[in-house]
Every structure is written in C-alpha cells, then in structure tokens.
Design an enzyme around this catalytic site. Structure first.
Site, PDB file in Angstrom:
ATOM      1  N   CYS A 114       0.813  -1.224   0.000  1.00  0.00           N
ATOM      2  CA  CYS A 114       0.000   0.000   0.000  1.00  0.00           C
ATOM      3  C   CYS A 114       0.842   1.268   0.000  1.00  0.00           C
ATOM      4  CB  CYS A 114      -0.956   0.005   1.186  1.00  0.00           C
ATOM      5  SG  CYS A 114      -2.101  -1.370   1.132  1.00  0.00           S
ATOM      6  N   HIS A 250      -3.445   7.436   1.940  1.00  0.00           N
ATOM      7  CA  HIS A 250      -3.811   6.097   1.469  1.00  0.00           C
ATOM      8  C   HIS A 250      -5.166   5.761   2.094  1.00  0.00           C
ATOM      9  CE1 HIS A 250      -4.014   1.911   0.732  1.00  0.00           C
ATOM     10  NE2 HIS A 250      -3.707   1.534   1.961  1.00  0.00           N
ATOM     11  N   ASN A 280     -10.056  -0.078  -0.449  1.00  0.00           N
ATOM     12  CA  ASN A 280      -8.601  -0.009  -0.386  1.00  0.00           C
ATOM     13  C   ASN A 280      -8.019  -0.556  -1.691  1.00  0.00           C
ATOM     14  OD1 ASN A 280      -5.879  -0.307   0.119  1.00  0.00           O
ATOM     15  ND2 ASN A 280      -6.123  -1.242   2.143  1.00  0.00           N
TER      16      ASN A 280
HETATM   17  O1  UT7 Z   1      -3.797  -0.892   3.503  1.00  0.00           O
HETATM   18  C1  UT7 Z   1      -2.971  -1.673   4.327  1.00  0.00           C
HETATM   19  C2  UT7 Z   1      -3.235  -1.451   5.737  1.00  0.00           C
HETATM   20  N1  UT7 Z   1      -4.433  -2.106   6.168  1.00  0.00           N
HETATM   21  C3  UT7 Z   1      -5.136  -1.535   7.133  1.00  0.00           C
HETATM   22  O2  UT7 Z   1      -4.782  -0.444   7.522  1.00  0.00           O
HETATM   23  C4  UT7 Z   1      -6.294  -2.260   7.771  1.00  0.00           C
HETATM   24  C5  UT7 Z   1      -6.233  -2.072   9.269  1.00  0.00           C
HETATM   25  N2  UT7 Z   1      -7.283  -2.756  10.005  1.00  0.00           N
HETATM   26  C6  UT7 Z   1      -8.584  -2.418   9.921  1.00  0.00           C
HETATM   27  O3  UT7 Z   1      -8.952  -1.558   9.151  1.00  0.00           O
HETATM   28  C7  UT7 Z   1      -9.570  -3.095  10.860  1.00  0.00           C
HETATM   29  O4  UT7 Z   1      -8.862  -3.852  11.799  1.00  0.00           O
HETATM   30  C8  UT7 Z   1     -10.601  -4.002  10.126  1.00  0.00           C
HETATM   31  C9  UT7 Z   1     -11.578  -3.147   9.339  1.00  0.00           C
HETATM   32  C10 UT7 Z   1      -9.871  -4.944   9.198  1.00  0.00           C
HETATM   33  C11 UT7 Z   1     -11.388  -4.828  11.143  1.00  0.00           C
HETATM   34  O5  UT7 Z   1     -12.027  -3.996  12.087  1.00  0.00           O
HETATM   35  P1  UT7 Z   1     -11.949  -4.337  13.645  1.00  0.00           P
HETATM   36  O6  UT7 Z   1     -12.762  -3.333  14.328  1.00  0.00           O
HETATM   37  O7  UT7 Z   1     -10.496  -4.418  13.991  1.00  0.00           O
HETATM   38  O8  UT7 Z   1     -12.677  -5.723  13.725  1.00  0.00           O
HETATM   39  P2  UT7 Z   1     -12.137  -7.161  14.183  1.00  0.00           P
HETATM   40  O9  UT7 Z   1     -11.259  -7.752  13.129  1.00  0.00           O
HETATM   41  O10 UT7 Z   1     -11.565  -7.065  15.543  1.00  0.00           O
HETATM   42  O11 UT7 Z   1     -13.487  -7.953  14.242  1.00  0.00           O
HETATM   43  C12 UT7 Z   1     -14.550  -7.572  15.118  1.00  0.00           C
HETATM   44  C13 UT7 Z   1     -15.723  -8.489  14.904  1.00  0.00           C
HETATM   45  C14 UT7 Z   1     -15.345  -9.964  14.967  1.00  0.00           C
HETATM   46  O12 UT7 Z   1     -16.427 -10.635  15.577  1.00  0.00           O
HETATM   47  P3  UT7 Z   1     -16.355 -11.067  17.128  1.00  0.00           P
HETATM   48  O13 UT7 Z   1     -15.139 -11.937  17.246  1.00  0.00           O
HETATM   49  O14 UT7 Z   1     -16.209  -9.771  17.891  1.00  0.00           O
HETATM   50  O15 UT7 Z   1     -17.646 -11.767  17.339  1.00  0.00           O
HETATM   51  C15 UT7 Z   1     -15.266 -10.369  13.547  1.00  0.00           C
HETATM   52  O16 UT7 Z   1     -15.521 -11.742  13.353  1.00  0.00           O
HETATM   53  O17 UT7 Z   1     -16.269  -8.276  13.584  1.00  0.00           O
HETATM   54  C16 UT7 Z   1     -16.341  -9.536  12.902  1.00  0.00           C
HETATM   55  N3  UT7 Z   1     -16.123  -9.306  11.492  1.00  0.00           N
HETATM   56  C17 UT7 Z   1     -17.130  -9.062  10.630  1.00  0.00           C
HETATM   57  N4  UT7 Z   1     -18.456  -8.978  10.775  1.00  0.00           N
HETATM   58  C18 UT7 Z   1     -19.178  -8.709   9.690  1.00  0.00           C
HETATM   59  C19 UT7 Z   1     -14.937  -9.253  10.830  1.00  0.00           C
HETATM   60  N5  UT7 Z   1     -15.158  -8.984   9.527  1.00  0.00           N
HETATM   61  C20 UT7 Z   1     -16.494  -8.858   9.367  1.00  0.00           C
HETATM   62  C21 UT7 Z   1     -17.331  -8.579   8.279  1.00  0.00           C
HETATM   63  N6  UT7 Z   1     -18.659  -8.497   8.481  1.00  0.00           N
HETATM   64  N7  UT7 Z   1     -16.831  -8.347   7.038  1.00  0.00           N
END
Ligand code: UT7
Length: 323
Positions: A114, A250, A280
C-alpha cells in the site's frame, strides 16, 4: 542548477464493475452496516475477467499523459507501484512501456504494497533531481480482487481494483515556493512482516496466494506510523499541519484516516476521502484520490499536498508536494 520534479499531469482509471456492500452480503457473511461502520467503505470496483493490472495502469497512464499534454515519446522513466503484477516477470511497467511504444529510458516496478506509490514517488524524485531521467510516469495500479480470500470476511470486504498515475518532469527549481515534490520520507520494519502478507509467491508456493491480515494490530501501527511520518515530513520542511492545503492519504480505513488527523490536529475539510467509493486499492489509492481532487477542482496550482501511506512489510511513508 538545482532540479525539481514537478507534477505536470495526472490521470486515473477504475474498472466498470461496481460491487456494493449489499452485493457482497449475498455471498459473504457480512452486512453493509458492519463494513460502513468499521471502514467507511460503501462499494469497490473489480476488474473484469481477463482485465489485468497493466490494462488499468495503461488507461491511467494515457489519461495522465493527456492531462500533461505530452507525447509518450517524451517519457524516459516508468515506475509502477504494484503488489498485483500481471506476471512474475517481466515487470508490469515494461508492458506499459511497450504499449506506449517507448523504446528508450527505463521501466521497473516497486513492491511496497500500500506504500508503493509513495515509495515510487521517492525513487523517481531522486532520479529526476540527479538527472538520471527527465520525464517520468509514476503509476499505482492494482487488481487486489485477484488475491482475496473469499472465506475470510475480515479481509475480502476491504479491497478494490484501480489505477492512478502522475507525470513528473525535472525542471529548474524556482527560487521561491518551487512547484513539485518537496520531500519524501520512506520507512519499513520487516519485524512486522507477519501482520499483513500474501501466503504465496513464485519461490514459496508457486502461486500468488491470498491476503492475510491481523487487522487490529495493523490498525494500531498505521495510526502511530502515519502520524510519526507526517510529523517527520512537516518538520523537515519547517511546516505546520495548518500549512497543508490537502491531505491525500492512502485509503485503507476511514477510521485510520480520522484517528491520524485527530492526532495531528488537522482539519477534516482538508482531507481527500475516496474510501467510500473505491475501498482499499493499495498502491493505487493515493493517485486515484489525487486525480479525483484535481479533476473536481479542489486541488489548485500552488496548493501544498501531503500524501501518506502504510502497508504490508510493514512499509510506510509520506511525501509533500506543491501542486
Ligand atoms: O492498507 C494496508 C493497511 N491495512 C489496514 O490499515 C487495515 C487495518 N485494520 C482495519 O482496518 C480493521 O482492523 C478491520 C476493518 C480490518 C477490522 O475492524 P476491527 O474493528 O479491527 O474488527 P475485528 O477484526 O476485531 O473484528 C470484530 C468483529 C469480529 O467478531 P467477534 O469476534 O467480535 O464476534 C469479527 O468476526 O467483527 C467480525 N467481522 C465481521 N463482521 C461482519 C470481521 N469482519 C467482518 C465482516 N462483516 N466483514
């Protein structure tokens, strides 16, 4: 005679096919509400079958050349930031060079995921300032849809395809407020390589693999590293955040962008935000956002632009330019 690399044109291309969050929710266990709330993404563009990264890049490049008002024969350097090249080799950049009918100069790709566009700007700026080339095409192009794991809802909803390009020309720097790239700052820390990676490659598995990401960890590093590199870039030029006319970040997650500007005390009105429509697009996201803001008249001649990115590696960087 001090040389500067001035941005003399920009262009971008998004594939026709739009996939909304609602569309995704038909095949992935997700909702529009979750994606919007956690990321700000509403839709993404996906390349058609058979449409390659070089096809998107070529479209963006020809638009950038048109906006610069120059003939492809004037280009003597092509650098493509991409993590989704058409093939293992040759570089995607040489395919574009061939399609543009250019037989002189050099073309190569940069792999910084990225951060690819900021890395490419940094390398090209150095080459133009030192007289190694005169007119360069810097392109960020990706078909992220080809490396998504559709079983992993935490990553497959985040990415899109697209390409953006700028044309840079070496010219004598004006004594006051010279236009062009002012400074670039790039970093990496390979000890975090396992936070965000592709689980394949020519030497390991023989196939391209799919994206694996520790989202929360990457999020934390992004906010810290991006704020740090912006502070570094501003300090290197004795600038304050208030001096910046446009932040072109980005576009990985709206919450990352908002946390970063909050940390820096920057005004939200000055941020070019395209994540809702593009998702992204990795190395393509900054030039896509730049072109959007130039096309709609937000970015004007003389404006100070700050670009920043972080990605797999981890890699990160920033660039300040006067439009
Ligand atoms: O460009 C390169 C750099 N990349 C980035 O900068 C990405 C950085 N990270 C992020 O943007 C965030 O961490 C994400 C958007 C990827 C995820 O958000 P989060 O708030 O960190 O969520 P999480 O991964 O901790 O997941 C929270 C909950 C989980 O459920 P439980 O375990 O709390 O029951 C996941 O299973 O959300 C669930 N979950 C979803 N639910 C519905 C994860 N993905 C999804 C989804 N739809 N697509």
């Amino acid at each position: 005679m001090a040389l500067n690399s001035r941005i003399i044109g920009c262009g971008s291309y998004l594939p026709e096919k739009i996939v909304t969050n609602a569309d995704l929710s038909k095949t992935v266990d997700t909702t529009d509400e979750w994606i919007t709330e956690r990321t700000g993404i509403k839709q993404r563009h996906f390349a058609a079958e058979g449409q390659l990264t070089s096809d998107l890049a070529y479209e963006a490049a020809t638009r950038a050349l048109k906006s610069a008002g120059i003939d492809p024969s004037e280009v003597d350097l092509i650098v493509v930031g991409t993590t989704t090249p058409d093939d293992t080799f040759p570089a995607t950049s040489v395919k574009i060079q061939g399609r543009l009918g250019i037989k002189h100069g050099a073309a190569f790709d940069i792999q910084a995921v990225c951060s690819g566009f900021v890395y490419a700007l940094s390398v090209v700026d150095s080459m133009l300032r030192t007289g190694q080339a005169r007119t360069a095409l810097v392109i960020g192009a990706e078909t992220m849809s080809r490396i998504l794991d559709w079983q992993d809802r935490g990553t497959c909803v985040l990415f899109g395809d697209g390409a953006g390009a700028v044309v840079l020309r070496a010219e004598e720097a004006a004594p006051i407020n010279p236009r062009g790239i002012i400074s670039t700052h790039i970093h990496s820390d390979g000890s975090y390589k396992d936070l965000l990676y592709c689980n394949g490659g020519p030497s390991s598995t023989g196939n391209a693999g799919v994206i694996k990401m520790m989202g929360r960890e990457v999020f934390k590093h992004a906010v810290t590293n991006l704020a740090d590199v912006v502070v570094e870039a501003l300090a290197a030029n004795s600038l304050d955040a208030a001096d910046i006319d446009w932040l072109v970040p980005h576009q990985a997650n709206q919450r990352i962008i908002e946390s970063t500007i909050k940390k820096l005390g920057m005004d939200r009105e000055k941020v070019v935000m395209t994540i809702a429509n593009h998702a992204n697009t990795s190395a393509a996201s900054i030039p896509l956002a730049l072109d959007a803001a130039v096309s709609d008249g937000r970015i004007k001649e003389g404006d100070l632009i700050l670009m920043e990115a972080m990605g797999g590696g981890l890699t990160w960087g920033a660039a300040i330019a006067r439009w």
